[in-house]
Each structure stands twice: as C-alpha cells, then as structure tokens.
Design an enzyme around this catalytic site. Structure first.
Site, mmCIF file in Angstrom:
data_model
loop_
_atom_site.group_PDB
_atom_site.id
_atom_site.type_symbol
_atom_site.label_atom_id
_atom_site.label_comp_id
_atom_site.label_asym_id
_atom_site.label_seq_id
_atom_site.Cartn_x
_atom_site.Cartn_y
_atom_site.Cartn_z
ATOM 1 N N GLN A 102 0.850 -1.205 0.000
ATOM 2 C CA GLN A 102 0.000 0.000 0.000
ATOM 3 C C GLN A 102 0.877 1.243 0.000
ATOM 4 O O GLN A 102 0.382 2.358 -0.110
ATOM 5 C CB GLN A 102 -0.882 0.010 1.253
ATOM 6 C CG GLN A 102 -1.838 -1.154 1.351
ATOM 7 C CD GLN A 102 -2.463 -1.235 2.733
ATOM 8 O OE1 GLN A 102 -3.464 -0.579 3.023
ATOM 9 N NE2 GLN A 102 -1.886 -2.035 3.603
ATOM 10 N N VAL A 104 3.559 4.171 -0.913
ATOM 11 C CA VAL A 104 3.862 4.936 -2.125
ATOM 12 C C VAL A 104 5.332 5.370 -2.131
ATOM 13 O O VAL A 104 5.756 6.135 -2.992
ATOM 14 C CB VAL A 104 2.937 6.184 -2.242
ATOM 15 C CG1 VAL A 104 1.475 5.781 -2.347
ATOM 16 C CG2 VAL A 104 3.143 7.143 -1.066
ATOM 17 N N HIS A 120 -1.487 1.713 -4.163
ATOM 18 C CA HIS A 120 -1.878 3.119 -3.987
ATOM 19 C C HIS A 120 -0.982 4.082 -4.755
ATOM 20 O O HIS A 120 -0.940 5.273 -4.438
ATOM 21 C CB HIS A 120 -1.920 3.468 -2.484
ATOM 22 C CG HIS A 120 -2.990 2.721 -1.734
ATOM 23 N ND1 HIS A 120 -2.982 2.552 -0.368
ATOM 24 C CD2 HIS A 120 -4.116 2.094 -2.182
ATOM 25 C CE1 HIS A 120 -4.054 1.850 0.009
ATOM 26 N NE2 HIS A 120 -4.748 1.558 -1.079
ATOM 27 N N ASN A 214 2.906 -6.967 13.370
ATOM 28 C CA ASN A 214 2.528 -5.586 13.678
ATOM 29 C C ASN A 214 2.933 -5.267 15.113
ATOM 30 O O ASN A 214 3.077 -6.163 15.939
ATOM 31 C CB ASN A 214 1.012 -5.394 13.501
ATOM 32 C CG ASN A 214 0.627 -3.943 13.304
ATOM 33 O OD1 ASN A 214 0.976 -3.069 14.101
ATOM 34 N ND2 ASN A 214 -0.096 -3.656 12.226
HETATM 35 C C1 BJW Z 1 4.517 -1.339 12.553
HETATM 36 C C2 BJW Z 1 5.728 -0.718 12.785
HETATM 37 C C3 BJW Z 1 6.855 -1.514 12.720
HETATM 38 C C4 BJW Z 1 4.246 0.802 12.893
HETATM 39 N N1 BJW Z 1 6.729 -2.813 12.485
HETATM 40 N N2 BJW Z 1 4.408 -2.631 12.323
HETATM 41 C C5 BJW Z 1 -15.275 -1.173 2.251
HETATM 42 C C6 BJW Z 1 -15.628 -0.949 3.555
HETATM 43 C C7 BJW Z 1 -15.498 0.321 4.119
HETATM 44 C C8 BJW Z 1 -14.975 1.392 3.377
HETATM 45 C C9 BJW Z 1 -14.615 1.165 2.076
HETATM 46 C C10 BJW Z 1 -14.758 -0.096 1.530
HETATM 47 N N3 BJW Z 1 -14.300 -0.040 0.250
HETATM 48 C C11 BJW Z 1 -13.883 1.214 -0.004
HETATM 49 C C12 BJW Z 1 -14.070 1.980 1.088
HETATM 50 C C13 BJW Z 1 -13.710 3.407 1.203
HETATM 51 C C14 BJW Z 1 -12.241 3.637 1.467
HETATM 52 C C15 BJW Z 1 -11.868 3.005 2.806
HETATM 53 O O1 BJW Z 1 -11.327 1.930 2.887
HETATM 54 N N4 BJW Z 1 -12.113 3.701 3.895
HETATM 55 C C16 BJW Z 1 -11.751 3.172 5.217
HETATM 56 C C17 BJW Z 1 -10.926 4.200 5.956
HETATM 57 C C18 BJW Z 1 -12.978 2.738 5.943
HETATM 58 N N5 BJW Z 1 -11.405 3.121 0.392
HETATM 59 C C19 BJW Z 1 -11.213 3.792 -0.732
HETATM 60 O O2 BJW Z 1 -11.743 4.856 -0.937
HETATM 61 C C20 BJW Z 1 -10.311 3.160 -1.777
HETATM 62 N N6 BJW Z 1 -10.934 3.180 -3.048
HETATM 63 C C21 BJW Z 1 -11.931 2.345 -3.359
HETATM 64 O O3 BJW Z 1 -12.293 1.449 -2.614
HETATM 65 O O4 BJW Z 1 -12.506 2.564 -4.586
HETATM 66 C C22 BJW Z 1 -13.746 1.923 -4.866
HETATM 67 C C23 BJW Z 1 -14.820 2.793 -4.299
HETATM 68 C C24 BJW Z 1 -14.948 4.076 -4.754
HETATM 69 C C25 BJW Z 1 -15.960 4.891 -4.250
HETATM 70 C C26 BJW Z 1 -16.795 4.417 -3.250
HETATM 71 C C27 BJW Z 1 -16.636 3.104 -2.771
HETATM 72 C C28 BJW Z 1 -15.646 2.290 -3.322
HETATM 73 C C29 BJW Z 1 -9.041 3.975 -1.951
HETATM 74 C C30 BJW Z 1 -8.166 3.959 -0.747
HETATM 75 C C31 BJW Z 1 -6.951 4.863 -0.976
HETATM 76 C C32 BJW Z 1 -6.076 4.986 0.250
HETATM 77 N N7 BJW Z 1 -5.120 6.000 0.027
HETATM 78 C C33 BJW Z 1 -4.119 6.288 1.058
HETATM 79 C C34 BJW Z 1 -3.328 7.553 0.630
HETATM 80 C C35 BJW Z 1 -2.358 7.166 -0.517
HETATM 81 C C36 BJW Z 1 -1.578 8.342 -1.009
HETATM 82 C C37 BJW Z 1 -0.662 8.913 0.027
HETATM 83 O O5 BJW Z 1 0.216 8.230 0.570
HETATM 84 O O6 BJW Z 1 -0.817 10.102 0.303
HETATM 85 O O7 BJW Z 1 -3.256 5.159 1.263
HETATM 86 S S1 BJW Z 1 -4.852 6.485 2.674
HETATM 87 C C38 BJW Z 1 -3.523 5.741 3.576
HETATM 88 O O8 BJW Z 1 -4.001 4.552 4.248
HETATM 89 C C39 BJW Z 1 -2.522 5.276 2.504
HETATM 90 C C40 BJW Z 1 -2.137 3.918 3.028
HETATM 91 O O9 BJW Z 1 -1.604 3.120 1.993
HETATM 92 C C41 BJW Z 1 -3.426 3.406 3.608
HETATM 93 C C42 BJW Z 1 -3.248 2.300 4.604
HETATM 94 O O10 BJW Z 1 -2.524 2.721 5.722
HETATM 95 P P1 BJW Z 1 -1.489 1.730 6.417
HETATM 96 O O11 BJW Z 1 -0.403 1.401 5.468
HETATM 97 O O12 BJW Z 1 -2.209 0.586 6.994
HETATM 98 O O13 BJW Z 1 -0.845 2.676 7.533
HETATM 99 P P2 BJW Z 1 -1.355 3.005 9.009
HETATM 100 O O14 BJW Z 1 -0.642 4.196 9.475
HETATM 101 O O15 BJW Z 1 -2.824 3.028 9.082
HETATM 102 O O16 BJW Z 1 -0.888 1.718 9.869
HETATM 103 C C43 BJW Z 1 0.479 1.455 10.127
HETATM 104 C C44 BJW Z 1 0.533 0.160 10.918
HETATM 105 O O17 BJW Z 1 1.898 -0.194 11.084
HETATM 106 C C45 BJW Z 1 -0.059 0.284 12.331
HETATM 107 O O18 BJW Z 1 -0.935 -0.812 12.545
HETATM 108 C C46 BJW Z 1 1.161 0.205 13.256
HETATM 109 O O19 BJW Z 1 0.889 -0.482 14.465
HETATM 110 C C47 BJW Z 1 2.117 -0.603 12.421
HETATM 111 N N8 BJW Z 1 3.526 -0.345 12.672
HETATM 112 N N9 BJW Z 1 5.480 0.646 13.025
HETATM 113 C C48 BJW Z 1 5.470 -3.341 12.335
HETATM 114 N N10 BJW Z 1 8.099 -0.983 12.951
#
Ligand code: BJW
Ligand code: ZN
Length: 245
Positions: A102, A104, A120, A214
């Site tokens: 995920q 970038v 992403h 995690n």
């Molecule tokens: C460690 C550590 C160490 C720390 N060792 N671990 C179904 C259900 C509900 C909602 C939706 C659904 N389908 C779609 C949605 C809507 C939405 C969504 O999911 N919303 C939720 C928030 C509920 N999704 C979308 O909109 C997606 N598009 C889509 O589904 O299109 C179809 C659609 C369109 C219209 C309507 C409906 C459907 C697109 C999602 C795009 C996400 N974009 C981002 C920004 C990217 C650009 C940028 O970087 O600026 O992507 S958001 C952000 O979150 C980024 C990440 O890739 C993504 C995930 O985050 P990640 O990687 O998990 O990071 P963190 O910070 O959350 O977690 C870090 C973890 O690491 C933690 O757990 C720590 O504990 C751990 N950690 N240090 C091991 N050393």
C-alpha cells in the site's frame, strides 16, 4: 518474540509453494517514514479529508501539493530497512512470490524486490487529473500557478485517494495472488483501508495460512493464524535467519 509461533511459521514456509505479502506504512517506519495513523502518525497533524481526497485537491491544490512535496522530499532521503531486505531474501526462496504494497514510498523497489504490486501508486510520479497522462515536469509552488497538462487538466501526484479506484492491474493481481497463496503475510498495516484490507481475508477464505506482523493488534488479528507482535525490521530478519540457507 513468540518462539512457538515462529516454529510453526518456519514449518509452513518450508512446505509452501505460493506466498503473498501485503505491506503497509509500518514496514517503512523504521526507515523514518511516518505512518498515517497512531501516535506518531501523519494524520495526527494533517486531516486526511483535507489532503487525500479528490475534493480536497480540487478545493486547494496548492495545499495538497505542499503536503505531497513535503513527503516526497522526506521519502527521497530515506533508505530501505532490514524488513525490506528480508523480503528480498524470502522472495528468492519461492517461485511464486507476490509483494503487494500500500506504500507509495518506493522502498521495496529501492531494496531490490522485483514482483511488486503498488496498490496506492507512487509518490515520485505525477499525472494529469483529467486525462491521466504522466507528467515529467517539476512542480514549483513558488511559480504562481501549478503546471497544467496539454489538455488543460491539473497535474496531481500519481497516488490513489479515498473514493478513487485502485490501478486495475495491481488490485486484480493482488486478489489473484491472495487467492492462490499458501501463506499470506500482512505486515505493518492497520488493515482498515479497503480494498487492501480485504486481501488477507480473501487469502484466508481460500485456505492460506494467515500471518500478521505488527506492533499492535488490528482488526485482522482475530482471524490471523499467527500474530507476531513487534517491529517488522526485527521479526522478518529473525525469521529469515532461522529459515537457514
Ligand atoms: C509497525 C511498525 C513496525 C508501525 N513494524 N508494524 C469497504 C468498507 C469500508 C470502506 C470502504 C470499503 N471499500 C472502499 C471503502 C472506502 C475507502 C476506505 O477503505 N475507507 C476506510 C478508511 C474505511 N477506500 C477507498 O476509498 C479506496 N478506493 C476504493 O475502494 O474505490 C472503490 C470505491 C470508490 C468509491 C466508493 C466506494 C468504493 C481507496 C483507498 C486509498 C487509500 N489511500 C491512502 C493515501 C495514498 C496516497 C498517500 O500516501 O498520500 O493510502 S490512505 C492511507 O491509508 C494510505 C495507506 O496506503 C493506507 C493504509 O494505511 P497503512 O499502510 O495501513 O498505515 P497506518 O498508518 O494506518 O498503519 C500502520 C501500521 O503499522 C499500524 O498498525 C502500526 O501499528 C504498524 N507499525 N510501526 C510493524 N516498525
Ligand atoms: Zn491531461
């Protein structure tokens, strides 16, 4: 580290044919890239709905670009860590290995991983908001106005914002790899952003052995076969070392 769980995982890895890995911001945290959520998360300081959506960009492209240029600068200075490198060693052991990220930040590529699906996008790239054509020019916020595409569209970072579709080849490939995986590793992701968060469940439903690495529990932890709590930059190299040559 849970020694018993590691032993079980080592046995599974020895017999697995197909491995899929999903990484999130946590795997890059030890390189100095801030995660999104959590105490040190980026979004404690910046509200996502102001920055990572189409509406935000349309309302204030200058502000959104400031955020991306700040992160682009930060990411240009960081190096892959032991977790990224361990995944290359893991990849070498399997004919069928897919790395789904995920992130970038491009750190998996910089580390040398090859079969990567970037769900992403990639923060180093730009594209036209309207026609999607890639844009190679510089983004200069002091120039008075942001650059435009030949078609008149606004230039934006080539990343996926909330409400946008993921690149088809990446998400289709990710589902395919998850469905056929014997082992699925979910590493350093809060597992809340869909559709990426559906991949581990899809893998598990199709018989994969599900492993989470995690610092803390996530919504996925309850359904994981093994949950390894700690830093991916420590756990992954330890697994590789014990897997032996
Ligand atoms: C460690 C550590 C160490 C720390 N060792 N671990 C179904 C259900 C509900 C909602 C939706 C659904 N389908 C779609 C949605 C809507 C939405 C969504 O999911 N919303 C939720 C928030 C509920 N999704 C979308 O909109 C997606 N598009 C889509 O589904 O299109 C179809 C659609 C369109 C219209 C309507 C409906 C459907 C697109 C999602 C795009 C996400 N974009 C981002 C920004 C990217 C650009 C940028 O970087 O600026 O992507 S958001 C952000 O979150 C980024 C990440 O890739 C993504 C995930 O985050 P990640 O990687 O998990 O990071 P963190 O910070 O959350 O977690 C870090 C973890 O690491 C933690 O757990 C720590 O504990 C751990 N950690 N240090 C091991 N050393
Ligand atoms: Zn255009």
């Amino acid at each position: 580290m849970d020694d018993n769980n590691i032993k079980i995982l080592l046995e599974k890895l020895k017999s697995a044919k197909s491995v899929a890995v999903l990484t999130g911001a946590g795997i890059s945290a030890e390189s100095g890239v801030p995660t999104f959520r959590g105490d040190e998360g980026l979004w404690k300081k910046f509200r996502p709905e102001e920055l990572a959506t189409v509406d935000a960009f349309m309302a204030n492209p200058q502000l959104v670009w400031e955020w991306y240029l700040y992160r682009r600068e930060l990411m240009s200075k960081v190096e892959p860590n032991a977790g990224h490198y361990a995944l290359i060693e893991l990849e070498k052991r399997f004919d069928d290995f897919t790395l789904i990220t995920q992130n970038v930040d491009g750190l998996h590529r910089n580390a040398g991983s090859s079969n990567i699906l970037e769900l992403h996008g990639n923060i180093t790239l730009n594209k036209c908001f309207d026609c999607g054509q890639s844009f190679e020019g510089k983004i200069n916020l002091d120039a008075g106005s942001l650059p435009q595409c030949e078609c008149g569209g606004k230039i934006r970072p080539d990343v996926v914002w909330f409400g946008e579709l993921l690149p088809a080849h990446a998400i289709n490939g990710a589902f395919e790899a998850s469905q056929k995986a014997d082992i699925f590793l979910s590493i350093g992701t809060s597992a809340i952003v869909h559709p990426a968060a559906s991949l581990p469940m899809e893998a598990s439903r199709n018989g994969a052995f599900l492993v989470e690495i995690n610092l803390e529990p996530t919504p996925l932890t309850g359904m994981a076969d093994i949950s390894l709590m700690g830093k991916s930059g420590e756990i992954l190299p330890a697994i590789l070392e014990r897997l032996g040559g």
